[in-house]
Design an enzyme around this catalytic site. Structure first.
Site, PDB file in Angstrom:
ATOM      1  N   HIS A   1     -33.087 -19.637-100.706  1.00 20.33           N
ATOM      2  CA  HIS A   1     -33.906 -18.572-101.309  1.00 20.33           C
ATOM      3  C   HIS A   1     -33.752 -17.242-100.559  1.00 20.33           C
ATOM      4  O   HIS A   1     -34.571 -16.350-100.707  1.00 20.33           O
ATOM      5  CB  HIS A   1     -35.384 -18.961-101.290  1.00 20.33           C
TER       6      HIS A   1
ATOM      7  N   HIS B   1     -35.202 -23.368-107.882  1.00 25.17           N
ATOM      8  CA  HIS B   1     -34.478 -24.470-107.265  1.00 25.17           C
ATOM      9  C   HIS B   1     -33.355 -24.974-108.140  1.00 25.17           C
ATOM     10  O   HIS B   1     -32.985 -26.139-108.096  1.00 25.17           O
ATOM     11  CB  HIS B   1     -35.433 -25.620-106.936  1.00 25.17           C
TER      12      HIS B   1
END
Lengths: 329, 207
Positions: free
Chosen positions: A56, A218
């Site tokens: 991320h 994700h």
């Protein structure tokens, strides 16, 4: 799989070491694992700890520094760090004022951080946590785990971090974090999936002329799939969903036009061009806008939009100084 | 009766099975989750295997606790805390025992499920690992009550778990990341229920 990496096994560690080396005067990595901490820490200040799976970037290590986080704990790509690692992070930065963990609402993250906070309490560290759940793509109902925590988390880091820096107590820092959580909403989409290095292939497949709406961060599929539309229509669809969730009319907002990792800034600015006009049309006053990659999903192509409803306190803390790899004020 | 030597052999077989099925479990997870179940669990069981030599001489409670700790600190995601808690709770139920009777296994299984329910705040029928574990435990206890021996009872448990995995294909996920898919989670089998079935199958093979 085509990636600029060395060994799949070392992706997380080399990434964290590279980040720390880019700010070696201000950051260090703990021996215990992939944990980034601030070199200079104030005694008596509430310490902020966040983290989650890797992939991320710049979240969360890129938000460690003055005015934001004290420690960020990185798990494997898209996998929550384990309780012992989170606890190492908590222990390293804990002060008498206490520790607040900022957790994104994913089952794994919540369970692992909960276990770590319990471990800290057993060792007489004053610790608490908040769970960010800004993603309006999914319903917050008893039929789901609740809304996911996505790009809005950055604003919790920023504002709670500023409150801690100016000397707020653990209760006060937690309260302002909760206030951000109550007022921030996000929705995202993708046109290309991403590949977890250890998996070697994309998390889902998307035909050339289709897009996935309501994705998380994700690489997981979103809520539905449809034909690809023009940027303005996509942005409108995401904004409408956000605007329908809480009342922004007449309010001042902070906006994040967030790239998912492989979206050119050109496209993010095209999106922002529409976002600003559309918000004006809807009588929402934009106080400030961040355009860039703030909470990514490796090399996913797509974007998310985040709106935070502001009041005077949130505006002051939003503007407060910050010195991190990804946000400077 | 299962002594600690035999139990260690079962855990080794389980670790090998998870490693062999890593890609399959990951594929299942790709469909409705974030595609890391196989990778994470294999990493966890590899750590368990490494730790087994130092655990092997201890009692069953200590071995199970050691396995649970290794899983919690190596798996990550949701399955780390869930499986880790399950093994640790089973360990607490077998504290000090060097042999496991059929009744001990029932008690350990119950304790493990209780741990998963507590950590995951989940119930049966939510498309989770509980949908394999709970019917399996029930079938095992019923078989024992009907006078069957441990091997036959574990066989019943495996059959029930297999049905449970099939059942997860037909239901909506309401817990974990798969819950965000809504109706789209139907038709896919749950990766956690599948790995739970594998663990039971290895247990059966060893008897």
């Amino acid at each position: 799989m085509k990636k600029i990496i060395n060994d799949v096994e070392n992706v997380e560690q080399e990434m964290i070491e590279g980040l720390v080396k880019s700010r070696s005067r201000k950051l260090e990595k703990l021996e215990a694992g992939n944990i980034v901490v601030r070199k200079e820490r104030k005694q008596g200040k509430v310490a902020l700890v966040s983290g989650g799976g890797s992939g991320h970037e710049p979240a969360h290590g890129g938000y460690v520094g003055r005015g934001m986080l004290d420690a960020a704990v990185a798990g494997p790509v898209f996998t929550s760090p384990t309780p012992d690692m989170v606890y190492e992070g908590i222990k390293a930065v804990a002060t008498d004022a206490g520790v607040l963990c900022i957790v994104k609402n994913y089952t794994g993250d919540v369970m692992n951080f909960e276990m770590a906070v319990d471990m800290a309490k057993d060792d007489d560290i004053k610790a608490d946590y908040v769970v960010v759940n800004d993603d309006v793509a999914v319903e917050d109902s008893s039929f789901t785990t609740g809304r996911r925590g996505v790009a809005g988390t950055i604003l919790v880091h920023k504002i709670a971090g500023a409150r801690a820096e100016e000397g707020g107590t653990l209760e006060e820092v937690k309260a302002v974090a909760e206030k951000v959580i109550a007022n921030v909403r996000t929705m995202g989409m993708a046109i290309k999936p991403c590949t977890v290095p250890a998996a070697g292939k994309p998390g889902f497949e998307l035909p050339e002329d289709e897009m996935e709406i309501g994705i998380g961060i994700h690489g997981e599929p979103g809520t539905h799939r449809e034909k690809l539309q023009k940027a303005n229509e996509i942005a409108k669809q995401l904004l409408d969903k956000i605007l329908a969730d809480i009342d922004y009319s007449g309010k001042e907002v902070a906006v994040i036009v967030n790239g998912m990792g492989a979206t050119p800034l050109m496209e993010l600015y095209i999106v922002n061009n529409f976002v600003q006009d559309y918000l004006k049309e809807k009588n929402v006053r934009v106080y400030d806008t961040m355009v860039g990659n703030y909470m990514t999903s490796i090399e996913m192509a797509g974007f998310s939009l985040t709106l935070l409803r502001l009041d005077d306190e949130l505006k002051r803390l939003y503007d407060a100084p910050a010195d991190t790899a990804a946000i400077h004020r | 009766m299962i002594d600690n030597k035999k139990f260690v052999a079962i855990v080794q077989a389980t670790a090998k099975r998870i490693e062999d099925e890593k890609d399959f479990l990951t594929e299942l997870d790709n469909a409705i989750g974030d595609g890391d179940h196989g990778i994470n669990l294999a990493r966890g069981f590899a750590a368990v295997e490494k730790k087994l030599p130092e655990l092997a001489e201890k009692d069953l409670g200590a071995i199970l606790k050691g396995i649970g700790m290794a899983l919690v600190s190596n798996v990550g995601g949701a399955s780390g805390p869930l499986y880790g808690t399950a093994y640790m709770k089973a360990g607490a139920a077998l504290k000090g025992k060097t042999e496991m009777t059929p009744e001990d296994f029932a008690a350990a299984f119950d304790a493990a499920i209780g741990g998963v329910q507590m950590r995951g705040k989940a119930h049966e029928g939510e498309k989770t690992m509980l949908d394999a574990q709970m019917p399996a435990c029930k079938a095992y206890k019923e078989a024992l009550a009907a006078g069957k021996d441990m091997k036959a009872a574990v066989h019943e448990a495996v059959e029930a778990a297999r049905k449970g995995v099939e059942y997860t294909k037909t239901i909506l996920a309401t817990k974990g990341r798969a819950s965000y898919l809504g109706e789209r989670s139907i038709g896919h089998q749950d990766p956690g229920a599948t790995s739970s079935l594998m663990i039971l199958e290895e247990f059966e093979k060893a008897l």
